[in-house]
Design a protein around this motif. Structure first.
Motif, mmCIF file in Angstrom:
data_model
loop_
_atom_site.group_PDB
_atom_site.id
_atom_site.type_symbol
_atom_site.label_atom_id
_atom_site.label_comp_id
_atom_site.label_asym_id
_atom_site.label_seq_id
_atom_site.Cartn_x
_atom_site.Cartn_y
_atom_site.Cartn_z
ATOM 1 N N GLU A 168 -34.274 48.176 123.055
ATOM 2 C CA GLU A 168 -33.751 47.062 122.256
ATOM 3 C C GLU A 168 -32.741 47.528 121.215
ATOM 4 O O GLU A 168 -31.765 46.833 120.940
ATOM 5 N N ILE A 169 -32.973 48.698 120.634
ATOM 6 C CA ILE A 169 -32.116 49.141 119.533
ATOM 7 C C ILE A 169 -31.026 50.107 119.995
ATOM 8 O O ILE A 169 -30.271 50.624 119.170
ATOM 9 N N GLY A 170 -30.937 50.342 121.302
ATOM 10 C CA GLY A 170 -29.828 51.144 121.815
ATOM 11 C C GLY A 170 -30.109 52.608 122.052
ATOM 12 O O GLY A 170 -29.172 53.405 122.197
ATOM 13 N N MET A 171 -31.385 53.002 122.111
ATOM 14 C CA MET A 171 -31.728 54.387 122.433
ATOM 15 C C MET A 171 -31.725 54.521 123.964
ATOM 16 O O MET A 171 -32.684 54.161 124.630
ATOM 17 N N LYS A 172 -30.647 55.056 124.500
ATOM 18 C CA LYS A 172 -30.427 55.034 125.943
ATOM 19 C C LYS A 172 -30.986 56.239 126.689
ATOM 20 O O LYS A 172 -31.067 56.228 127.918
ATOM 21 N N HIS A 173 -31.348 57.281 125.967
ATOM 22 C CA HIS A 173 -31.755 58.518 126.637
ATOM 23 C C HIS A 173 -33.128 58.993 126.160
ATOM 24 O O HIS A 173 -33.384 60.193 126.078
#
Length: 302
Positions: A168-173
């Motif tokens: 949701e907050i953009g932590m993609k890895h």
């Protein structure tokens, strides 16, 4: 005279172009003295030899990255994981004055892991808010497990909530498999993702209050009639971490053999707030604090 007129026309044309939205520079680059200072800082900090394998320095307000050393490299986050654990707890719990029981099975699961603990005991009834501080300051694993079980029924189900929040907050890895940061090959993140997490978490006043606390005494319980004194793992380094032109606002350490020494810290320098995440510094609790030394040298450049 003719040359002066040409120069004047050029100036007038440039002003007109700017007024109509003409772009001489990309929009995301600021004008004035600040841009020269930031570019200078970026070069100085990037050239600085640091011990950590990965590091990301960012302005808290804008999210502007001022230094990035392998920020997208896969790392083991160790106890920096507890930032997410406490964040989910403060976002989910409406009444953190409620007392909950520290179950025996929590301590049995930690017996073989050599995890750090805050000092709560089996059978102790503890206020939920005290578990926030127990997880964040002395990095108490028993606090994380109790919060996970309370909020989701099990640590496995809580990890699903952690990963949902990360997306949701953009932590993609990032992939979380537990609430504590104990080593698991599948429990991974990056310095860039952890900076995103901390920047997001600091927007929450309840989380921020916990994160900036260095010492806290819990409410009295039947097991600890005078309460339990909790101290941050950074207590011995707070003066060392204080920037020359500012103040140290808070931080969270992490360590496992596989992760190395990790640190997420927050400072105010000349009226601006910065977030620094470092990971993978070789060493342990018996060596020099290489994660702290990295933060100290990086903040001196700002």
């Amino acid at each position: 005279m003719k040359r002066k007129r040409i120069c004047l026309l050029i100036i007038i044309f440039a002003i007109g172009l700017w007024a109509k939205g003409g772009e001489w520079f990309p929009k995301d680059i600021p004008f004035g003295d600040d841009v020269f200072k930031e570019v200078s800082d970026l070069r100085q900090v990037s050239d600085q030899k640091i011990y950590s394998d990965a590091a990301v320095l960012a302005e808290q307000k804008s999210g502007r990255i001022l230094m990035n050393k392998q920020g997208n490299k896969k790392i083991y986050p160790a106890s920096l994981t507890k930032i997410m654990t406490v964040l989910l707890a403060v976002e989910s719990v409406s009444n953190d004055e409620k007392e909950i029981l520290m179950n025996q099975d929590i301590f049995q699961s930690l017996a073989q892991s050599h995890a750090s603990v805050a000092g709560f005991l089996p059978g102790e009834r503890v206020k939920i808010k005290d578990l926030y501080y127990g997880a964040m300051l002395p990095s108490g694993a028993e606090c994380c497990l109790r919060l996970a079980n309370y909020l989701a029924g099990s640590e496995e189900k809580f990890a699903l909530l952690m990963n949902q929040k990360a997306r949701e907050i953009g932590m993609k890895h990032t992939n979380f498999v537990n609430s504590t940061g104990l080593h698991d090959p599948k429990h991974v993140s990056t310095a860039e993702d952890l900076e995103i997490l901390l920047r997001y978490a600091l927007k929450n006043p309840r989380f921020r209050k916990v994160f900036e606390t260095m010492q806290y005494r819990t409410e009295p319980t039947q097991k600890h009639p005078e309460g339990l004194l909790l101290q941050s793992t950074l207590t011995d380094y707070k003066d060392q971490l204080k920037p020359t032109n500012g103040s140290f606002l808070g931080g969270k350490t992490g360590y496992t053999k596989e992760a190395g020494l990790c640190l997420a810290s927050w400072v105010n320098i000349r009226g601006k707030r910065y977030i620094l995440v470092t990971a993978g510094a070789r060493g342990d609790h018996q060596t020099r604090p290489f994660h702290v030394l990295d933060a100290e040298s990086i903040y001196q450049e700002l």
